[in-house]
Design a protein around this motif. Structure first.
Motif, PDB file in Angstrom:
ATOM      1  N   GLY A   7       0.786  -1.230   0.000  1.00 24.44           N
ATOM      2  CA  GLY A   7       0.000   0.000   0.000  1.00 24.44           C
ATOM      3  C   GLY A   7       0.815   1.274   0.000  1.00 24.44           C
ATOM      4  N   LEU A   8       2.137   1.186  -0.169  1.00 24.35           N
ATOM      5  CA  LEU A   8       2.974   2.382  -0.172  1.00 24.35           C
ATOM      6  C   LEU A   8       2.583   3.295  -1.323  1.00 24.35           C
ATOM      7  N   ALA A   9       2.374   4.577  -1.014  1.00 25.91           N
ATOM      8  CA  ALA A   9       2.055   5.585  -2.038  1.00 25.91           C
ATOM      9  C   ALA A   9       3.220   6.559  -2.121  1.00 25.91           C
ATOM     10  N   ILE A  10       3.569   6.981  -3.314  1.00 29.06           N
ATOM     11  CA  ILE A  10       4.646   7.934  -3.541  1.00 29.06           C
ATOM     12  C   ILE A  10       4.050   9.191  -4.157  1.00 29.06           C
ATOM     13  N   ARG A  11       4.414  10.346  -3.614  1.00 27.40           N
ATOM     14  CA  ARG A  11       3.926  11.634  -4.133  1.00 27.40           C
ATOM     15  C   ARG A  11       5.101  12.562  -4.386  1.00 27.40           C
ATOM     16  N   ARG A  12       5.021  13.334  -5.458  1.00 29.73           N
ATOM     17  CA  ARG A  12       6.025  14.359  -5.753  1.00 29.73           C
ATOM     18  C   ARG A  12       5.767  15.561  -4.867  1.00 29.73           C
ATOM     19  N   SER A  13       6.845  16.201  -4.436  1.00 27.52           N
ATOM     20  CA  SER A  13       6.726  17.388  -3.609  1.00 27.52           C
ATOM     21  C   SER A  13       8.047  18.146  -3.671  1.00 27.52           C
ATOM     22  N   ARG A  14       8.229  19.058  -2.722  1.00 27.89           N
ATOM     23  CA  ARG A  14       9.491  19.756  -2.540  1.00 27.89           C
ATOM     24  C   ARG A  14       9.815  19.703  -1.055  1.00 27.89           C
ATOM     25  N   ALA A  15      11.094  19.554  -0.732  1.00 31.49           N
ATOM     26  CA  ALA A  15      11.548  19.535   0.656  1.00 31.49           C
ATOM     27  C   ALA A  15      12.802  20.381   0.755  1.00 31.49           C
ATOM     28  N   ASN A  16      12.759  21.352   1.630  1.00 31.06           N
ATOM     29  CA  ASN A  16      13.902  22.255   1.801  1.00 31.06           C
ATOM     30  C   ASN A  16      14.337  22.873   0.475  1.00 31.06           C
ATOM     31  N   GLY A  17      13.362  23.195  -0.368  1.00 29.03           N
ATOM     32  CA  GLY A  17      13.650  23.837  -1.646  1.00 29.03           C
ATOM     33  C   GLY A  17      14.115  22.902  -2.748  1.00 29.03           C
ATOM     34  N   ARG A  18      14.159  21.623  -2.485  1.00 29.31           N
ATOM     35  CA  ARG A  18      14.625  20.646  -3.478  1.00 29.31           C
ATOM     36  C   ARG A  18      13.463  19.784  -3.954  1.00 29.31           C
ATOM     37  N   PRO A  19      13.570  19.241  -5.171  1.00 25.98           N
ATOM     38  CA  PRO A  19      12.580  18.262  -5.614  1.00 25.98           C
ATOM     39  C   PRO A  19      12.620  17.061  -4.672  1.00 25.98           C
ATOM     40  N   ALA A  20      11.444  16.495  -4.397  1.00 23.79           N
ATOM     41  CA  ALA A  20      11.388  15.392  -3.442  1.00 23.79           C
ATOM     42  C   ALA A  20      10.312  14.387  -3.820  1.00 23.79           C
ATOM     43  N   LEU A  21      10.485  13.179  -3.323  1.00 24.61           N
ATOM     44  CA  LEU A  21       9.467  12.136  -3.373  1.00 24.61           C
ATOM     45  C   LEU A  21       9.168  11.760  -1.935  1.00 24.61           C
ATOM     46  N   VAL A  22       7.891  11.736  -1.596  1.00 21.44           N
ATOM     47  CA  VAL A  22       7.475  11.385  -0.237  1.00 21.44           C
ATOM     48  C   VAL A  22       6.754  10.046  -0.294  1.00 21.44           C
ATOM     49  N   GLY A  23       7.193   9.106   0.530  1.00 18.20           N
ATOM     50  CA  GLY A  23       6.550   7.797   0.619  1.00 18.20           C
ATOM     51  C   GLY A  23       5.583   7.780   1.789  1.00 18.20           C
ATOM     52  N   TYR A  24       4.401   7.224   1.565  1.00 20.33           N
ATOM     53  CA  TYR A  24       3.371   7.149   2.605  1.00 20.33           C
ATOM     54  C   TYR A  24       2.915   5.714   2.791  1.00 20.33           C
ATOM     55  N   PHE A  25       2.731   5.341   4.078  1.00 20.82           N
ATOM     56  CA  PHE A  25       2.128   4.060   4.397  1.00 20.82           C
ATOM     57  C   PHE A  25       0.640   4.113   4.054  1.00 20.82           C
ATOM     58  N   ALA A  26      -0.015   2.973   4.058  1.00 19.31           N
ATOM     59  CA  ALA A  26      -1.436   2.892   3.718  1.00 19.31           C
ATOM     60  C   ALA A  26      -2.307   3.740   4.640  1.00 19.31           C
ATOM     61  N   ASP A  27      -1.870   3.983   5.878  1.00 17.45           N
ATOM     62  CA  ASP A  27      -2.664   4.796   6.810  1.00 17.45           C
ATOM     63  C   ASP A  27      -2.475   6.299   6.604  1.00 17.45           C
ATOM     64  N   GLY A  28      -1.644   6.701   5.637  1.00 21.65           N
ATOM     65  CA  GLY A  28      -1.433   8.116   5.338  1.00 21.65           C
ATOM     66  C   GLY A  28      -0.259   8.739   6.058  1.00 21.65           C
ATOM     67  N   SER A  29       0.402   8.000   6.950  1.00 25.32           N
ATOM     68  CA  SER A  29       1.577   8.539   7.645  1.00 25.32           C
ATOM     69  C   SER A  29       2.813   8.406   6.742  1.00 25.32           C
ATOM     70  N   SER A  30       3.795   9.282   6.979  1.00 26.67           N
ATOM     71  CA  SER A  30       4.974   9.299   6.118  1.00 26.67           C
ATOM     72  C   SER A  30       5.919   8.145   6.427  1.00 26.67           C
ATOM     73  N   GLU A  31       6.451   7.571   5.373  1.00 25.52           N
ATOM     74  CA  GLU A  31       7.412   6.462   5.459  1.00 25.52           C
ATOM     75  C   GLU A  31       8.822   6.989   5.253  1.00 25.52           C
TER      76      GLU A  31
END
Length: 71
Positions: A7-31
């Motif tokens: 159920g891992l979901a990956i979303r594009r974002s930005r972190a500290n001004g850099r391009p980023a990918l954020v992984g989320y567990f099925a419950d919506g919390s960050s991995e």
């Protein structure tokens, strides 16, 4: 990705001004958060944060709309 949690979901974002990918567990919390150092159009380095204490400021999955800048 074969070892990714179910159920891992990956979303594009930005972190500290850099391009980023954020992984989320099925419950919506960050991995994890992966940031990318890019120079001259090429990826120079990939940084991955897994420490739950450092992921405390990552918004839950339902709040991340692609416009957030993670800090």
């Amino acid at each position: 990705m074969r070892k990714a949690p179910p159920g891992l979901a990956i979303r594009r974002s930005r972190a500290n001004g850099r391009p980023a990918l954020v992984g989320y567990f099925a419950d919506g919390s960050s991995e994890s958060v992966r940031t990318f150092d890019i120079a001259r159009g090429r990826v120079q380095a990939i940084h991955r944060v897994l420490n739950p204490e450092k992921l405390g400021n990552v918004p839950p999955l339902e709040r991340l709309d692609g416009k957030d800048d993670l800090k």
